[in-house]
Scaffold this motif. Structure first.
Motif, PDB file in Angstrom:
ATOM      1  N   ASP A  58       0.853  -1.187   0.000  1.00 57.82           N
ATOM      2  CA  ASP A  58       0.000   0.000   0.000  1.00 57.82           C
ATOM      3  C   ASP A  58       0.890   1.239   0.000  1.00 57.82           C
ATOM      4  OD1 ASP A  58      -1.674   2.128   0.515  1.00 57.82           O
ATOM      5  OD2 ASP A  58      -2.862   1.070   2.019  1.00 57.82           O
ATOM      6  N   PRO A  59       0.935   1.997  -1.103  1.00 57.22           N
ATOM      7  CA  PRO A  59       1.840   3.153  -1.184  1.00 57.22           C
ATOM      8  C   PRO A  59       1.596   4.187  -0.092  1.00 57.22           C
ATOM      9  CG  PRO A  59       0.976   2.601  -3.358  1.00 57.22           C
ATOM     10  CD  PRO A  59       0.214   1.777  -2.367  1.00 57.22           C
ATOM     11  N   GLU A  60       0.325   4.470   0.227  1.00 54.54           N
ATOM     12  CA  GLU A  60       0.031   5.494   1.230  1.00 54.54           C
ATOM     13  C   GLU A  60       0.497   5.047   2.614  1.00 54.54           C
ATOM     14  OE1 GLU A  60      -4.012   6.689   1.130  1.00 54.54           O
ATOM     15  OE2 GLU A  60      -3.943   7.366  -0.966  1.00 54.54           O
ATOM     16  N   LEU A  61       0.257   3.775   2.940  1.00 54.52           N
ATOM     17  CA  LEU A  61       0.696   3.255   4.234  1.00 54.52           C
ATOM     18  C   LEU A  61       2.217   3.224   4.316  1.00 54.52           C
ATOM     19  CD1 LEU A  61      -0.654   2.157   6.799  1.00 54.52           C
ATOM     20  CD2 LEU A  61      -0.392  -0.139   5.863  1.00 54.52           C
ATOM     21  N   TYR A  62       2.854   2.889   3.194  1.00 54.78           N
ATOM     22  CA  TYR A  62       4.317   2.822   3.185  1.00 54.78           C
ATOM     23  C   TYR A  62       4.940   4.201   3.389  1.00 54.78           C
ATOM     24  CZ  TYR A  62       9.116   2.113   1.752  1.00 54.78           C
ATOM     25  OH  TYR A  62      10.487   2.100   1.736  1.00 54.78           O
ATOM     26  N   ARG A  63       4.312   5.248   2.865  1.00 56.00           N
ATOM     27  CA  ARG A  63       4.868   6.599   3.031  1.00 56.00           C
ATOM     28  C   ARG A  63       4.929   6.989   4.505  1.00 56.00           C
ATOM     29  NH1 ARG A  63       1.034   8.783  -1.771  1.00 56.00           N
ATOM     30  NH2 ARG A  63       2.045   7.598  -3.440  1.00 56.00           N
ATOM     31  N   GLU A  64       3.926   6.607   5.267  1.00 57.92           N
ATOM     32  CA  GLU A  64       3.961   6.898   6.701  1.00 57.92           C
ATOM     33  C   GLU A  64       5.024   6.043   7.386  1.00 57.92           C
ATOM     34  OE1 GLU A  64       0.356   7.067   8.839  1.00 57.92           O
ATOM     35  OE2 GLU A  64      -0.176   8.956   7.864  1.00 57.92           O
ATOM     36  N   TYR A  65       5.124   4.790   6.953  1.00 61.30           N
ATOM     37  CA  TYR A  65       6.142   3.892   7.516  1.00 61.30           C
ATOM     38  C   TYR A  65       7.541   4.403   7.195  1.00 61.30           C
ATOM     39  CZ  TYR A  65       8.742  -0.497   8.187  1.00 61.30           C
ATOM     40  OH  TYR A  65       9.634  -1.455   8.592  1.00 61.30           O
ATOM     41  N   LEU A  66       7.703   4.981   6.021  1.00 60.90           N
ATOM     42  CA  LEU A  66       9.010   5.392   5.499  1.00 60.90           C
ATOM     43  C   LEU A  66       9.628   6.554   6.264  1.00 60.90           C
ATOM     44  CD1 LEU A  66      11.190   5.541   3.132  1.00 60.90           C
ATOM     45  CD2 LEU A  66       9.561   7.075   1.993  1.00 60.90           C
ATOM     46  N   MET A  67       8.820   7.528   6.685  1.00 63.22           N
ATOM     47  CA  MET A  67       9.367   8.814   7.118  1.00 63.22           C
ATOM     48  C   MET A  67      10.295   8.709   8.323  1.00 63.22           C
ATOM     49  SD  MET A  67       8.683  10.997   4.921  1.00 63.22           S
ATOM     50  CE  MET A  67       9.445  12.320   5.858  1.00 63.22           C
ATOM     51  N   ALA A  68       9.960   7.866   9.288  1.00 63.73           N
ATOM     52  CA  ALA A  68      10.836   7.739  10.455  1.00 63.73           C
ATOM     53  C   ALA A  68      12.214   7.238  10.037  1.00 63.73           C
ATOM     54  CB  ALA A  68      10.217   6.794  11.483  1.00 63.73           C
ATOM     55  N   GLY A  69      12.262   6.313   9.067  1.00 65.89           N
ATOM     56  CA  GLY A  69      13.545   5.820   8.568  1.00 65.89           C
ATOM     57  C   GLY A  69      14.334   6.908   7.858  1.00 65.89           C
TER      58      GLY A  69
END
Length: 271
Positions: A58-69
């Motif tokens: 899910d691209p939208e869910l991944y964007r939120e997951y991505l930011m902390a990294g």
């Protein structure tokens, strides 16, 4: 010298480095361009192909997951500026000028590391705005989010003392930059910064679980409320207690490298 004298001198050195950012804005521009590129690349090019726990690809869910990294990677690379900046000052003879002034020797490194905190704060602001544009949101309280940012800054500050020692040990900006890239780049990728740990093979997964980059990322995700629904609880102790484990590393880096870096400074300036 008293602690107040050291802090006063460190404040002067920090102001000098902050003014340099103002007069040479290229430093800040290129520091922020790289993480912005990573955000756009992973969010829009790879985001649809990377699965997160409970959300598939899910691209939208991944964007939120991505930011902390991205935040973790950015502040760690930002901390390397300390070593390169000190190496450049040694090369240009600025450190020799500091030696001739009636100032505390420890103020040089303290002021340098404090000014790089300011640089990292500015970069985090730019990164947060970029994240908001691609769909990232904070789902927790103000104080939890502030704790996430604070932990990222403290971790980067402790890393900056490691590179302060390296900058005095290897007085060449080019060598510091190359060495930092070789070490930091794999550390930020053998972690949960961009992909879930479940996707890593056995040995790499174990390394990633104990990698402090993973725990500062995990802590930021939890404090920002960016853990995807349905994500299984981590099995390793570090990821079960990410704030504590990261804080331990912060203390270890500071306890070891603050005196070591200052000792190297005195040794380098006495030659």
């Amino acid at each position: 010298m008293s602690a107040l004298t050291v802090l006063s001198d460190a404040n002067v050195v920090a102001k000098r480095n902050i003014i340099k950012i103002k007069r040479v804005p290229d430093l800040l521009v290129f520091t922020t361009l790289s993480p912005i590129m990573f955000v756009l690349l992973f969010a829009y090019v790879f985001g649809g192909a990377i699965s997160v726990p409970g959300g598939d690809a899910d691209p939208e869910l991944y964007r939120e997951y991505l930011m902390a990294g991205i935040f973790a990677q950015t502040v760690i690379f930002g901390a390397t500026i300390t070593g390169a900046g000190l190496a450049e000052d040694v090369k240009k003879g600025i450190i020799d000028r500091f030696r001739s002034l009636p100032m505390a020797p420890s103020a040089v490194l303290t002021g340098r590391t404090l000014s790089d905190v300011v640089n990292n704060v500015l970069v985090l602001i730019v990164m947060s705005l970029t994240g908001l544009l691609v769909g990232w949101r904070i789902h927790t309280s103000f104080w939890e989010a502030a704790g996430g940012y604070l932990l990222l800054i403290l971790f980067a500050y402790s890393i900056s003392w490691v590179f302060a020692w390296i900058g005095m040990l290897v007085p060449s900006p080019e060598v510091v930059n190359n060495a930092s890239f070789i070490v930091i780049f794999p550390l930020t990728f053998i972690a949960n910064t961009f992909v879930p740990l479940e996707s890593l093979p056995g040995p790499l997964r174990t390394i990633a679980e104990w990698n402090p980059v993973s725990t500062v990322t995990q802590a930021a995700r939890e404090l920002f409320g960016n853990i995807p629904p349905g994500t299984p609880k981590p099995t390793g102790w570090p990821l079960q207690h990410p704030e504590l484990y990261t804080s331990i590393w912060v203390l270890v880096f500071l306890v070891v490298f603050v005196p070591v870096a200052n000792a190297q400074y005195r040794h380098s300036t006495s030659r």
